[in-house]
Write a protein that holds these residues in place. Structure first.
Motif, PDB file in Angstrom:
ATOM      1  N   THR A   1     -19.577   7.621 -27.628  1.00  0.00           N
ATOM      2  CA  THR A   1     -20.260   7.533 -26.341  1.00  0.00           C
ATOM      3  C   THR A   1     -19.992   6.227 -25.618  1.00  0.00           C
ATOM      4  O   THR A   1     -20.388   6.070 -24.455  1.00  0.00           O
ATOM      5  N   ALA A   2     -19.320   5.293 -26.277  1.00  0.00           N
ATOM      6  CA  ALA A   2     -18.971   4.024 -25.624  1.00  0.00           C
ATOM      7  C   ALA A   2     -17.588   4.063 -24.999  1.00  0.00           C
ATOM      8  O   ALA A   2     -17.105   3.052 -24.492  1.00  0.00           O
ATOM      9  N   ARG A   3     -16.950   5.240 -25.014  1.00  0.00           N
ATOM     10  CA  ARG A   3     -15.588   5.338 -24.470  1.00  0.00           C
ATOM     11  C   ARG A   3     -15.528   4.926 -23.006  1.00  0.00           C
ATOM     12  O   ARG A   3     -14.542   4.358 -22.548  1.00  0.00           O
ATOM     13  N   PHE A   4     -16.577   5.220 -22.243  1.00  0.00           N
ATOM     14  CA  PHE A   4     -16.556   4.864 -20.820  1.00  0.00           C
ATOM     15  C   PHE A   4     -16.539   3.348 -20.640  1.00  0.00           C
ATOM     16  O   PHE A   4     -15.923   2.832 -19.688  1.00  0.00           O
ATOM     17  N   LEU A   5     -17.188   2.614 -21.544  1.00  0.00           N
ATOM     18  CA  LEU A   5     -17.157   1.154 -21.483  1.00  0.00           C
ATOM     19  C   LEU A   5     -15.771   0.623 -21.846  1.00  0.00           C
ATOM     20  O   LEU A   5     -15.239  -0.276 -21.194  1.00  0.00           O
ATOM     21  N   MET A   6     -15.202   1.204 -22.901  1.00  0.00           N
ATOM     22  CA  MET A   6     -13.873   0.769 -23.352  1.00  0.00           C
ATOM     23  C   MET A   6     -12.825   1.068 -22.289  1.00  0.00           C
ATOM     24  O   MET A   6     -11.980   0.222 -21.960  1.00  0.00           O
ATOM     25  N   ALA A   7     -12.885   2.288 -21.716  1.00  0.00           N
ATOM     26  CA  ALA A   7     -11.879   2.693 -20.725  1.00  0.00           C
ATOM     27  C   ALA A   7     -11.928   1.830 -19.476  1.00  0.00           C
ATOM     28  O   ALA A   7     -10.904   1.568 -18.845  1.00  0.00           O
ATOM     29  N   ALA A   8     -13.121   1.369 -19.133  1.00  0.00           N
ATOM     30  CA  ALA A   8     -13.284   0.549 -17.929  1.00  0.00           C
ATOM     31  C   ALA A   8     -12.902  -0.907 -18.153  1.00  0.00           C
ATOM     32  O   ALA A   8     -12.817  -1.682 -17.194  1.00  0.00           O
TER      33      ALA A   8
END
Length: 369
Positions: free
Chosen positions: A302-309
């Motif tokens: 669920t932290a993928r959006f943080l990593m991708a950004a």
């Protein structure tokens, strides 16, 4: 005519869940009468109803033992169904969890009221189910989702199906919580890089990895700030290190104030626990709004959006050498930190405050009434 909302949750009081407190405050300030129906697990936990509110305790007893509580969940569902069948059609029911939403949806089919299915912690991820039982519960969850007015979720990564009623509500802070935050008094980092470790400092929340990383970084221009309940041996060793400043357990607003002097916030979740791979940390929302990049272990889907950004630095849970080396590099090259702060601000602008999401939910509720 005053609008009516009943918040139903297997808790003794609204204040036991921060998100429910924010929801009750938001709708109450916009003309809704708010009632709470709950479950008092231990004697004396429930709070007196506010004047004029139709608060009630639907179930008592069971405590917080997993086995004892599990045995009483069917009774909880029956009590919710029994009382919900007495609600008028102009009611909005805010139901926390599948165990509450399912009976509420069944009652709504008879009485005609609207149900908001608030799925903050997906029931199927809270424990391991035998495959046949998993399929049954999943089918019931899909029905509850499709028959509710809205199915509020923190992110779609937790789900192995799609629903037309999904509405993503990230765990962002309320504007009133962060407006006018004071700077912490008597704090001087001396120019050191500051890593903020807060919340529950217990097993499964990265205390082993952060302890090892902090030991590797002794003597570097890096300081760890710790706040929260110390609840395991690794945490006790961590807060005793010379490069760690332990603040104790803090009120929420004070804990938020310390983000203003932090360069990173630490949010690790042991991936051996299945639901930890789908964590939705309140700290991510706090960090976004207050402009602080995140440290997270890469197993957290669920932290993928943080990593991708580019707003988070991710390492494997056990890769403490990699984490330490990353922090050492940033401490000596602050340009990397500036880029991450810009990425965090972009995410904050995209997600807004908790009230922004509630505003869209309110629009949908009132469109249907």
């Amino acid at each position: 005519m005053k609008k009516r909302m009943v918040i139903i949750a297997p808790l003794p009081a609204i204040r036991k869940r921060t998100r429910l407190t924010k929801i009750a405050r938001y709708f109450g300030e916009r003309g809704y009468s708010i009632a709470f129906w709950g479950w008092e697990r231990l004697p004396g936990e429930a709070e007196p109803a506010q004047a004029g509110a139709s608060d009630r305790i639907l179930l008592r007893g069971g405590g917080y033992s997993a086995s004892a509580a599990r045995a009483r969940y069917p009774l909880w569902g029956l009590r919710v169904l029994q009382h919900a069948l007495k609600l008028p059609a102009d009611t909005v029911v805010w139901a926390l969890g599948l165990e509450t939403a399912l009976p509420a949806v069944l009652a709504a089919r008879v009485k005609g009221f609207k149900v908001i299915f608030d799925d903050a912690d997906r029931f199927l991820l809270l424990r391991t189910f035998p495959r046949p039982l998993y399929k049954v519960v999943r089918a019931l969850e899909v029905q509850a989702s499709e028959r509710s007015l809205m199915h509020i979720i923190p992110g779609e990564e937790r789900y192995d199906y799609s629903s037309s009623k999904f509405f993503v509500l990230k765990n962002m802070p309320s504007k009133v919580e962060v407006d006018g935050l004071p700077l912490p008094e008597n704090w001087d980092s001396g120019g050191d890089l500051c890593v903020y470790v807060n919340g529950w400092l217990g097993d499964g929340r990265g205390m082993g990895p952060v302890l090892d990383a902090a030991r590797r970084l002794e003597g570097e221009p890096i300081r760890f700030i710790a706040a929260g309940r110390v609840d395991c041996d690794a945490a006790r060793e961590f807060v005793a290190l010379p490069n760690v400043t332990y603040l104790g357990e803090l009120p929420n607003r004070t804990a938020l104030a310390w983000y203003q002097v932090a360069d990173f916030v630490f949010t690790y979740y042991d991936p051996k626990v299945p639901i930890n791979r789908y964590a939705e940390a309140n700290k991510w929302g706090d960090a976004m709004v207050l402009g602080v990049p995140v440290l997270v272990n890469r197993e957290v889907e669920t932290a993928r959006f943080l990593m991708a950004a580019g707003a988070a630095a991710a390492h494997a849970y056990e890769d403490t050498a990699g984490l330490a080396e990353f922090l050492r590099g940033v401490a000596h090259d602050r340009g990397r930190l500036a880029a991450m702060r810009e990425a965090v601000q972009t995410l904050a602008d995209r997600h807004g405050y908790f009230e922004d999401g509630l505003g869209r939910i309110r629009e949908r509720i009132e469109k249907e009434q």
